[in-house]
Design an enzyme around this catalytic site. Sequence first.
Site, PDB file in Angstrom:
ATOM      1  CD1 TRP A 168      -0.244  -1.621   3.071  1.00 13.81           C
ATOM      2  CD2 TRP A 168       0.623   0.430   3.314  1.00 13.81           C
ATOM      3  NE1 TRP A 168       0.553  -1.634   4.197  1.00 13.81           N
ATOM      4  CE2 TRP A 168       1.096  -0.383   4.367  1.00 13.81           C
ATOM      5  CE3 TRP A 168       1.047   1.763   3.270  1.00 13.81           C
ATOM      6  CZ2 TRP A 168       1.956   0.073   5.364  1.00 13.81           C
ATOM      7  CZ3 TRP A 168       1.914   2.223   4.257  1.00 13.81           C
ATOM      8  CH2 TRP A 168       2.354   1.391   5.285  1.00 13.81           C
ATOM      9  CE  LYS A 192      -4.038  -8.806  -1.687  1.00 13.53           C
ATOM     10  NZ  LYS A 192      -4.796  -7.620  -1.340  1.00 13.53           N
ATOM     11  CB  CYS A 303      10.760  -1.192   1.226  1.00 12.92           C
ATOM     12  SG  CYS A 303      10.984  -0.558  -0.428  1.00 12.92           S
ATOM     13  CD  GLU A 402      10.098  -2.785   6.949  1.00 11.08           C
ATOM     14  OE1 GLU A 402       9.390  -3.802   7.035  1.00 11.08           O
ATOM     15  OE2 GLU A 402      10.433  -2.273   5.870  1.00 11.08           O
TER      16      GLU A 402
HETATM   17  P1  NAP Z   1       2.006  -6.970   3.658  1.00  7.17           P
HETATM   18  O1  NAP Z   1       1.138  -6.894   4.828  1.00  7.17           O
HETATM   19  O2  NAP Z   1       2.994  -8.047   3.550  1.00  7.17           O
HETATM   20  O3  NAP Z   1       1.009  -6.974   2.405  1.00  7.17           O
HETATM   21  C1  NAP Z   1       1.458  -7.028   1.086  1.00  7.17           C
HETATM   22  C2  NAP Z   1       0.396  -7.670   0.227  1.00  7.17           C
HETATM   23  O4  NAP Z   1       0.220  -9.026   0.633  1.00  7.17           O
HETATM   24  C3  NAP Z   1      -0.969  -7.002   0.336  1.00  7.17           C
HETATM   25  O5  NAP Z   1      -1.577  -6.996  -0.936  1.00  7.17           O
HETATM   26  C4  NAP Z   1      -1.686  -7.911   1.309  1.00  7.17           C
HETATM   27  O6  NAP Z   1      -3.089  -7.881   1.175  1.00  7.17           O
HETATM   28  C5  NAP Z   1      -1.148  -9.268   0.902  1.00  7.17           C
HETATM   29  N1  NAP Z   1      -1.279 -10.284   1.953  1.00  7.17           N
HETATM   30  C6  NAP Z   1      -1.454 -10.082   3.289  1.00  7.17           C
HETATM   31  N2  NAP Z   1      -1.549 -11.258   3.928  1.00  7.17           N
HETATM   32  C7  NAP Z   1      -1.448 -12.224   2.990  1.00  7.17           C
HETATM   33  C8  NAP Z   1      -1.463 -13.656   3.027  1.00  7.17           C
HETATM   34  N3  NAP Z   1      -1.621 -14.324   4.172  1.00  7.17           N
HETATM   35  N4  NAP Z   1      -1.311 -14.319   1.857  1.00  7.17           N
HETATM   36  C9  NAP Z   1      -1.149 -13.657   0.706  1.00  7.17           C
HETATM   37  N5  NAP Z   1      -1.148 -12.329   0.598  1.00  7.17           N
HETATM   38  C10 NAP Z   1      -1.271 -11.609   1.732  1.00  7.17           C
HETATM   39  O7  NAP Z   1       2.857  -5.664   3.435  1.00  7.17           O
HETATM   40  P2  NAP Z   1       2.361  -4.184   3.482  1.00  7.17           P
HETATM   41  O8  NAP Z   1       2.063  -3.874   4.909  1.00  7.17           O
HETATM   42  O9  NAP Z   1       1.325  -3.948   2.460  1.00  7.17           O
HETATM   43  O10 NAP Z   1       3.662  -3.391   2.990  1.00  7.17           O
HETATM   44  C11 NAP Z   1       4.666  -3.058   3.858  1.00  7.17           C
HETATM   45  C12 NAP Z   1       5.854  -3.962   3.661  1.00  7.17           C
HETATM   46  O11 NAP Z   1       6.248  -3.984   2.296  1.00  7.17           O
HETATM   47  C13 NAP Z   1       7.059  -3.459   4.404  1.00  7.17           C
HETATM   48  O12 NAP Z   1       7.707  -4.520   5.051  1.00  7.17           O
HETATM   49  C14 NAP Z   1       7.948  -2.907   3.306  1.00  7.17           C
HETATM   50  O13 NAP Z   1       9.291  -2.858   3.613  1.00  7.17           O
HETATM   51  C15 NAP Z   1       7.638  -3.794   2.166  1.00  7.17           C
HETATM   52  N6  NAP Z   1       7.937  -3.137   0.884  1.00  7.17           N
HETATM   53  C16 NAP Z   1       9.002  -3.599   0.156  1.00  7.17           C
HETATM   54  C17 NAP Z   1       9.328  -3.003  -1.055  1.00  7.17           C
HETATM   55  C18 NAP Z   1      10.486  -3.522  -1.872  1.00  7.17           C
HETATM   56  O14 NAP Z   1      10.540  -3.215  -3.058  1.00  7.17           O
HETATM   57  N7  NAP Z   1      11.389  -4.284  -1.307  1.00  7.17           N
HETATM   58  C19 NAP Z   1       8.573  -1.943  -1.538  1.00  7.17           C
HETATM   59  C20 NAP Z   1       7.484  -1.497  -0.789  1.00  7.17           C
HETATM   60  C21 NAP Z   1       7.181  -2.127   0.427  1.00  7.17           C
HETATM   61  P3  NAP Z   1      -4.013  -6.928   2.110  1.00  7.17           P
HETATM   62  O15 NAP Z   1      -3.620  -5.546   1.793  1.00  7.17           O
HETATM   63  O16 NAP Z   1      -5.377  -7.259   1.651  1.00  7.17           O
HETATM   64  O17 NAP Z   1      -3.716  -7.304   3.523  1.00  7.17           O
END
Ligand code: NAP
Length: 500
Positions: A168, A192, A303, A402
């Site tokens: 997000w 998604k 991130c 983090e």
């Molecule tokens: P997240 O909670 O891991 O969610 C990412 C995606 O996975 C969302 O679409 C989420 O859906 C989905 N998801 C959640 N639970 C799931 C499950 N059990 N099975 C399959 N899919 C599932 O991460 P976030 O909070 O959105 O993003 C923050 C994280 O992303 C941070 O750790 C950040 O460092 C990392 N990030 C990394 C990069 C990079 O390029 N390395 C870039 C940006 C962000 P819902 O939204 O519906 O829960």
Amino acid sequence: MSDFLSRGEYDAIAKSLSLQTKAFIGGKFVPAISGKTMATVNPATGEELTRFAACGQEDVDLAVSIARKTFESGVWSRMHPSERKKIFLRFVGLMEKHLTELAVLESLDSGKPLSECLVTDLPESIECLEWHAEYADKKYGGTSPSGDGRLGLIEREPAGVVGCVLPWNFPIQMFAWKLGPALSEGNSVIVKPASWTTLSTLRLAELAAEAGIPEGVLQIVTGGGESVGSAIGLHPGIDVVSFTGSTEVGRRFLSYSSQSNLKRIVLELGGKNPFVLLDDYTDFAEAAKWAASAAFWNMGENCTANSRIIVPEQHKDAFLEAFLEELRNNWKIGDPLDTSNNLGSMVSESHFKKVMGYIEKGKSEGCRVVTGGEALNIGSGLFIPPTVFDNVTPENTIAREEIFGPVTSIITAKSNEEAVRIANDTHYGLQATLFAKDVAMAHKYARQLQAGTVSVNMFSEGDNTTPFGGYKLSGFGGKDKGRESHDQYTETKTIFVNLD
Ligand code: NAP
Ligand code: MG
């Protein structure tokens, strides 16, 4: 920037938006088969913006079967690359045309400052998609050194049906990083978006259709991670999943893959990124300017946020003074639609609570707040000001986990060697920033930093031409951006011909 519109004009755009609420499957906007919906709110006001389709397994099944048929039909996958490029560039052109509207939509749904959406998120996403669209007809395969009697052709084919599961924090940019190479290569894609930020992705689907990307090439399946995300991970009809999100959820995709069809998994995950000031660098105002954007850009919901600032012991006071001065002068938080602000709201109440929890943890472990540290009372928004902790040791929780919010720590080092040791003392390895006066020193220490991207004398993630991804728990299986990003969405095929 002088060419921003007025606040009233942005308000008028916000009011005139027609929000797309259904999933996009097979070229049509459709409700979830179950009829279920979920709310999305503007976190800066607490107002519910709309409800959108809460899809499930059955919607993913439908999206996959359409994507597979479309892929096999060749309508996109075998279209002449120059033709694919032209259509893709039309999509890019429509994004440019609707840049302001998309920026307002992104800001409303996520709490991001509109100023940043206008000058960074949208322009960078457009450039990214353009770069990959242009690459469609500029890629060559290879031949092998197999001698006179044999001809070995090494070709790259699109992988097939690709699932993209997005976070997000940069909804449009993450869409661009993944869809750029995936579509350029001719795949059919199922996206998604994160549940807190679905709206801009749905609008992009509308523009993609308007540009002439054939129906069935791009589907957007909205809904929760536990339902849609896991259905994508476990689906036997999906060939590749490219995921950006937390390390915790990322790990699950490896298990989804092993439980299903061994689909390829590419993970872009979290970080605990260091900002390292070497002892020969004494332009503290310059270092402070970059350290502030490293730590606080996008409210630290980034991130690559640099949440550990490692400074030489003897320069700490001078650096800290310059850092606080920079924050006072150039970092303004408040209403995201007011373009004089460059910091907005946290994305959601639960995330706000998580970040505030880390601030409390820092205090309770004896770290000293030098600025920030308390939430701001601005309407019903979720505003946390830039927060800087001093007296932090590498063992403190805020120096290890983090946070994903506007919180950074000052840690001192007795030598450059110690600074690099502290920088590498983490399970993550996404990005590191290094400031050095001497070029040879900069190169020497950049090589020692365990991170997928090391930016020197600036804070950066590279540009569209450079690969991006993490070492250690920050990534797995491939890279986003640059030519390398195409590898995750293609298969290598060898065709070996007998010439005798
Ligand atoms: P997240 O909670 O891991 O969610 C990412 C995606 O996975 C969302 O679409 C989420 O859906 C989905 N998801 C959640 N639970 C799931 C499950 N059990 N099975 C399959 N899919 C599932 O991460 P976030 O909070 O959105 O993003 C923050 C994280 O992303 C941070 O750790 C950040 O460092 C990392 N990030 C990394 C990069 C990079 O390029 N390395 C870039 C940006 C962000 P819902 O939204 O519906 O829960
Ligand atoms: Mg929202």
